[in-house]
Design an enzyme around this catalytic site. Structure first.
Site, short mmCIF file in Angstrom:
data_model
loop_
_atom_site.label_atom_id
_atom_site.label_comp_id
_atom_site.label_asym_id
_atom_site.label_seq_id
_atom_site.Cartn_x
_atom_site.Cartn_y
_atom_site.Cartn_z
N ASP A 238 59.59 -18.64 11.08
CA ASP A 238 58.41 -18.19 11.07
C ASP A 238 56.75 -18.51 10.44
OD1 ASP A 238 58.70 -15.94 9.45
OD2 ASP A 238 58.30 -14.33 10.42
N HIS B 294 59.21 -16.43 6.77
CA HIS B 294 60.58 -16.16 6.62
C HIS B 294 61.36 -17.21 7.35
CE1 HIS B 294 58.53 -12.03 7.80
NE2 HIS B 294 59.35 -11.77 7.13
N SER C 13 60.52 -7.78 4.24
CA SER C 13 61.17 -8.19 5.70
C SER C 13 62.50 -9.30 5.02
CB SER C 13 59.57 -8.61 6.43
OG SER C 13 59.29 -9.30 5.01
#
Length: 368
Positions: free
Chosen positions: A333, A336, A45
């Protein structure tokens, strides 16, 4: 709290000029003419640009406020703006890469490269299974081979050989193999020592890297794992005093990162005519955590978007209101970095000294 990093050149002396460089990367979509024919991205991600949009997965970022600072809005990128590979592509003079799973990623659209990264994906096939569908490392390599068949139909053998040899491969793996595997109470690897688990990951990783080399790719950047014990998700776990990182998590990552750097040395010695780089993510992130003001950050322990302690207990939900001053935050977040942090990581990989990118940096590799 000081994050222990190996000694190396610090970038503090650049001061305001350094921050201007960061802004230039963040503001431009491409920089100059292409330095390489293509870039192929494999990872999780941290670099997913929308593959999971097309999968039955709980790990998605195709909703606001993700992408609130991205030209085009939410795209599946797990940050407020651009990822590190978006910025590395810009520095190399390449446009945004298409996501492999995008149905329009065919024909001429794949000539500048493809992004295969998938949120929740890991080196081990079972990593991230709690999130549903995702492309693991091995599946991403299979997906690349699908594109390779198409490229073989589009160019002659000699041209394809040159194209692959000059293209750049970026691999960003390992974080999920800890956060969404080894560190889970349900992990089937809980009996492994940190060293044994790191060795398992590195052996599996090496097989797939060699497979990519065997089809003609020759320029590789392998990113190490950052200090996961300092992300808001881990700070919010209660396993460390307020204001501190989870030292036990950071310490176990040394086995993987040191092993990955050693693997780079082994691959460079074994495969003449190829070049493998180690991106020292841990050291760069550690430098930012130890010297946040140097890089313009005011908040390094709390997410810009999230809920609970450190805004890291529940990650950024649809239509949540993020922080207004996003460039002041290191983390977007629970897991990340922000676009501002990605810009620093990209620049240090592209132009940094050997302590940042070993044995040479990405710009030097692109020129070979």
């Amino acid at each position: 709290m000081m994050i222990m990093i190996s000694e190396g050149p610090r970038w503090a002396w650049l001061g305001g000029a350094y921050l201007i460089l960061m802004a230039n990367i963040a503001a431009s979509e491409t920089v100059g003419s292409p330095q390489v024919p293509a870039m192929f991205v494999f990872g999780d991600s941290l670099v997913d640009n929308g593959n999971n949009n097309y999968l039955s997965s709980l790990a998605k970022a195709n909703y606001y406020p993700y992408g609130c600072d991205f030209n085009g809005g939410p795209s599946g990128r797990f940050t407020n703006g651009r990822t590190i590979v978006d910025m590395l592509g810009a520095l190399l003079g390449l446009p945004y890469l298409p996501a492999f799973a995008d149905p329009t990623a065919v024909g001429n659209r794949i000539l500048g490269g493809v992004n295969y990264a998938s949120a929740a994906g890991g080196i081990l096939d079972e990593t991230g299974q709690n999130f549903g569908q995702r492309f693991s490392l091995s599946q991403q390599v299979v997906n690349f081979e699908t594109n390779l068949d198409e490229l073989r139909r589009m160019m002659s053998g000699a041209n394809l050989t040159q194209y692959l040899a000059k293209s750049v491969v970026i691999l960003v793996f390992g974080s999920n193999d800890y956060i969404n595997n080894y560190l889970l109470p349900t992990s089937s690897y809980s009996s492994y020592t940190p060293r044994d688990y790191a060795n398992l990951l590195l052996n599996r990783y090496a097989r797939q890297i060699v497979a990519l080399h065997s089809v003609g790719l020759r320029k590789f950047l392998l990113a190490g794992i950052g200090p996961l014990g300092c992300i808001p998700n881990q700070r919010a776990s209660g396993r460390a005093p307020p204001g501190r990182c989870v030292d036990s998590v950071n310490q176990m990552l040394g086995n993987f990162n040191e092993g990955l750097k050693s693997l780079v040395d082994q691959l460079n010695a074994r495969y003449q005519g190829a070049i493998f780089l180690y991106g020292n993510t841990y050291a760069v992130f550690g430098d930012i955590l130890n010297n946040p003001a140097t890089y313009g950050f005011k908040v390094i322990d709390t997410a810009c978007c999230g809920i609970g302690r450190n805004q890291g207990q529940i990650t950024c939900l649809p239509f949540a209101v993020p922080c207004a001053n996003r460039n002041d935050y290191l983390f977007w977040d629970a897991f990340h970095p922000t676009e501002a942090a990605n810009a620093i990581l990209a620049w240090r990989a592209y132009l940094g000294p050997p302590n940042d990118c070993y044995p040479i940096n990405l710009q030097q590799m692109a020129l070979l």
